[in-house]
Design a protein around this motif. Sequence first.
Motif, short mmCIF file in Angstrom:
data_model
loop_
_atom_site.label_atom_id
_atom_site.label_comp_id
_atom_site.label_asym_id
_atom_site.label_seq_id
_atom_site.Cartn_x
_atom_site.Cartn_y
_atom_site.Cartn_z
N VAL A 153 43.40 10.84 84.51
CA VAL A 153 42.55 10.56 83.36
C VAL A 153 43.40 10.46 82.05
O VAL A 153 44.10 11.02 81.75
N PRO A 154 43.15 9.21 81.30
CA PRO A 154 44.08 8.96 80.04
C PRO A 154 43.83 10.19 79.07
O PRO A 154 42.57 10.42 79.17
N SER A 155 44.87 10.74 78.34
CA SER A 155 44.61 11.93 77.65
C SER A 155 43.72 11.52 76.53
O SER A 155 43.00 12.50 76.04
N ILE A 156 43.52 10.42 75.75
CA ILE A 156 42.62 10.02 74.89
C ILE A 156 41.29 10.55 75.17
O ILE A 156 40.50 11.15 74.35
N VAL A 157 40.97 10.38 76.34
CA VAL A 157 39.65 10.66 76.74
C VAL A 157 39.29 12.20 76.59
O VAL A 157 37.99 12.45 75.95
N PHE A 158 40.18 12.94 76.81
CA PHE A 158 39.84 14.42 76.42
C PHE A 158 39.72 14.73 74.96
O PHE A 158 39.32 15.69 74.81
N GLY A 159 40.39 13.91 74.27
CA GLY A 159 40.39 14.12 72.78
C GLY A 159 38.96 13.55 72.41
O GLY A 159 38.19 14.41 71.55
N LEU A 160 38.34 12.68 72.80
CA LEU A 160 36.94 12.46 72.74
C LEU A 160 35.90 13.35 73.02
O LEU A 160 35.12 13.74 72.19
N LEU A 161 36.37 13.88 74.10
CA LEU A 161 35.46 15.05 74.62
C LEU A 161 35.55 16.29 73.71
O LEU A 161 34.74 16.78 73.43
N GLY A 162 36.68 16.54 73.10
CA GLY A 162 37.11 17.46 72.20
C GLY A 162 36.28 17.54 70.98
O GLY A 162 35.70 18.31 70.45
N LEU A 163 36.26 16.15 70.37
CA LEU A 163 35.50 15.67 69.28
C LEU A 163 34.03 15.98 69.55
O LEU A 163 33.32 16.63 68.81
N ALA A 180 51.75 18.71 77.66
CA ALA A 180 50.72 19.03 76.60
C ALA A 180 51.54 18.96 75.29
O ALA A 180 51.36 18.63 74.14
N LEU A 181 53.00 19.47 75.46
CA LEU A 181 53.75 19.58 74.15
C LEU A 181 54.05 18.05 73.55
O LEU A 181 54.27 17.98 72.32
N GLY A 182 54.12 17.02 74.59
CA GLY A 182 54.51 15.66 73.92
C GLY A 182 53.29 14.93 73.60
O GLY A 182 53.34 14.03 73.27
N GLU A 183 51.93 15.50 73.81
CA GLU A 183 50.84 14.61 73.57
C GLU A 183 50.48 14.53 71.97
O GLU A 183 50.70 15.30 71.20
N THR A 184 49.76 13.11 71.84
CA THR A 184 49.59 12.83 70.40
C THR A 184 48.21 12.23 70.51
O THR A 184 47.35 12.45 69.55
N ALA A 185 48.03 11.48 71.61
CA ALA A 185 46.60 10.80 71.66
C ALA A 185 45.52 11.60 71.56
O ALA A 185 44.53 11.38 70.72
N PRO A 186 45.26 12.65 72.21
CA PRO A 186 43.94 13.49 72.01
C PRO A 186 44.00 13.96 70.78
O PRO A 186 42.90 14.44 70.64
N LEU A 187 45.32 14.37 70.33
CA LEU A 187 45.03 15.28 68.78
C LEU A 187 44.34 14.34 67.95
O LEU A 187 44.10 14.52 66.76
N VAL A 239 41.72 21.28 73.90
CA VAL A 239 41.60 20.04 74.46
C VAL A 239 42.75 19.78 75.29
O VAL A 239 42.71 19.32 76.44
N LEU A 240 43.93 20.32 74.93
CA LEU A 240 45.26 20.48 75.89
C LEU A 240 45.06 21.07 77.26
O LEU A 240 45.47 20.76 78.17
N GLY A 280 47.39 31.02 61.56
CA GLY A 280 46.72 31.43 62.66
C GLY A 280 46.08 30.20 63.42
O GLY A 280 46.37 29.15 62.87
N ILE A 281 45.59 30.55 64.42
CA ILE A 281 44.95 29.46 65.32
C ILE A 281 43.83 28.57 64.54
O ILE A 281 43.38 27.53 65.09
N THR A 282 43.36 29.19 63.34
CA THR A 282 42.17 28.10 62.90
C THR A 282 42.61 27.63 61.62
O THR A 282 41.92 26.90 60.76
N ASP A 283 44.05 27.65 61.14
CA ASP A 283 44.52 27.07 60.12
C ASP A 283 45.03 25.55 60.52
O ASP A 283 44.89 25.48 61.63
N PRO A 284 44.82 24.68 59.52
CA PRO A 284 45.09 23.21 59.90
C PRO A 284 46.44 23.34 60.24
O PRO A 284 47.52 23.89 59.51
N ALA A 285 46.80 22.56 61.18
CA ALA A 285 48.04 22.14 61.62
C ALA A 285 48.39 20.98 62.46
O ALA A 285 47.45 20.32 62.57
N THR A 286 49.97 20.60 62.57
CA THR A 286 50.03 19.32 63.52
C THR A 286 50.92 19.95 64.50
O THR A 286 51.30 21.01 64.23
N VAL A 287 51.55 19.14 65.22
CA VAL A 287 52.40 19.30 66.18
C VAL A 287 53.83 18.34 66.07
O VAL A 287 53.55 17.57 65.38
#
Lengths: 432, 352
Positions: free
Chosen positions: A262-272, A354-361, A292-293, A376-383
């Motif tokens: 399944v294309p990874s963007i779909v998991f992003g939508l699911l996560g949202l 997972a390390l290289g993913e941007t679409a679901p994020l 999501v990842l 921490g894991i609840t602070d805003p972050a990017t990858v």
Amino acid sequence: MTKSHALRNQEKVRSRIEQNLKRRYRKEKIFRGFGIASIVFGLLCVAVLLTDIIYKGHGAFFQHYLQLEVQYDPETLGIEQVDESALALANFDGVIKDAMKARFPEARDRRARRELYSIPSTDAPFALRDRLQQAPQLLGERETIWVMVDDDVDAFIKSLDEIEGGFRGRVSERKAGWLMSLYESGELQNRFNTQFFTSGDSREPEQAGIKAALVGSALTLLVTLALSFPIGVAAAVYLEEFAPKNRWTDLIEVNINNLAAVPSIVFGLLGLAIFINFFELPRSAPLIGGLVLTLMTLPTIIISSRAAIKAVPPSIREAAMGMGASRIQVVFHHVLPLAMPGMLTGAIIGLAQALGETAPLLMIGMVAFIVDVPTGITDPATVLPVQIFLWADSPERAFIEKTSAAIMVLLAFLITMNLGAVWLRKKLERRW
Amino acid sequence: MNKRVIAGTLAALTLSASSAALAARDHISIVGSSTVYPFATVVAERFSKATRFKAPVVESTGSGGGLKLFCSGTGESTPDITNASRRIKQSEVDLCASNGVKDIVEVQIGFDGIVLANATSAERMSLTRRDIFLALAKQVPNPDGSQTLVENPYKTWKDVNPTLPAKKIEVLGPPPTSGTRDAFAELAMEGGCKTFDFIAAMKSADKKTYKAVCHSVREDGAYIDAGENDNLIVNKLNANPDALGVFGFSFLEQNIDKVQGSIIEGQEPTFETIADKSYPVSRPLFFYVKKAHVGVIPGIAEFLAEFTSEKAWGDEGYLTDKGMIPMPRAARSEIATNARTLAPLTKLAANH
């Protein structure tokens, strides 16, 4: 008569075999040739890619600094003593401007002054503030310090070797003259850019760093690993060792195989929809990114773990059973340890993906401008890949080299991760 | 065993969910346009350096996507501010209202110019909006003079306008999802489109057809979707001196050694011509604030003050260094007052 006939026959057969043999050897040679050619082609591509990235990105690890003779004049600063509240309000900008004016007294009119003041980075006043906070006794004293220069200046000096007269961009004739005189007198120096590794993103290329994205990637992957590995292995063990073979398990198997594609963007939508809208988890946090990842890597881990479990010879299971072990004991004492290296390989492939993913994020808010390094894991972050994408999309010229440098950091992160996995696998590997 | 694992994971999930929801958000959350993103991020960074507040998190989701998130409701899980490279639409205001987002404060921050550029190795083009429309529209007025529309027959710039060079029409630009493309269609193409009287007459008679005619870009290969990345377009222009590219003014400014902006209706795209509106293809930039969040999420009022301060958006402010074109002083002071008093959007005026 019959003898010679047999001899002739023999010769015929031999010549045919020899012909045949020649053809077979040739075929093998051609096949080998193709194999070598494809490997060489692959290596060539990697080499071209790496040279290009390193050639473009090596400059980002260095940054030009400007030597300034500053005076921590209480009057200019507008403070009397050094304490937190005074430092927050103090006019360090004025100190820098005074130092620049003293160095180039010929800049008199407003336009010239503006150009002059744009030579040091906008970070310079903050660097002075930190310095004074560290050494309060300097108040009222003179000191020679090195501050970062603006990205336009940095790009100009760096391009001097490549372009005749340097890349001028927004640098005027007059400013270029000043810069050349600073450069020739040694007041502009190229130094290792430590800030690239110690700070978060910035809109000023010279101040932009990779640390926030690096830490964000590490936290996100940690959440992914902590969730996907145990769940994936548990699912694989159950499906392989305990589950009855019926239509339901067949259905589950088909679904897992489908999910892997399944294309990874779909998991992003699911996560949202699930994690943010339903569970109301904070946006942009590594926690959600990891969740999501996890969804994305689970199929990969389950499939490879099942393959690893299948590869454990049945004789080991039977021997353990024969010694009176229960099924749980067979699985946990014998099958799992032997399957572990294969499962780790699967987990690493999943995590590298997972390390290289941007679409679901994108959907869960991790494609964002993050200045503060997450703690921490609840602070805003990017990858890391998102940081690369954001820099590649920025108008400032100096971000081109930052982009390549960030790719190098991402590759280094990936290689470290893989080496760790190889080491772990070597340690756990058992032969039978 | 397996049940316990599943139960444990579920418990951990719900626990982390509830604890995270309880912790109040202490940073401003901004979403929206990728055109405003470079400006909003500079302000966010300066704001966090100068004050005790945490740095706002700025996401680049596109104008439409940003407004959708913004209008999804109030509360901590929704963004506080959304950036837009166009004005909010009535349908979006209605969507907001239906989700309980009643008071929205509109802040216009400045202008952005859209340029049509080619490589410096080629000759600089001098175009009118009518040329641009004729070269790029899907349907154009019949060249024989009758008031009908035909599929775009033009192959070279010379076909469009005899004074232009006999070069193939080849324009690299953003995809239809981009705000830059919307603005380009609205400002450049529609501007040229309505110079034909019979099409202009359509506007009052049949607005839908009028818009379709004026905004539709040809799909026969003369206009090439080059993706959202403007740097890529700049690089491709360098490789192909015959092509033109559509992108934002800030990219032109940063790559002035590689590309040159085409002259449109006698005006070269420069900081000054965009600021005094003599360059015709420029658009306003906005952001929208959720009034219900001011005072709940710390720092929103202070962030507004920073954004609307002279040192940020003034004639010599740091946003102009990033390529934003400032508004006239009078407009700035009016909008700044609006932002300070948080006067909500009442009704949508016509686009200006």
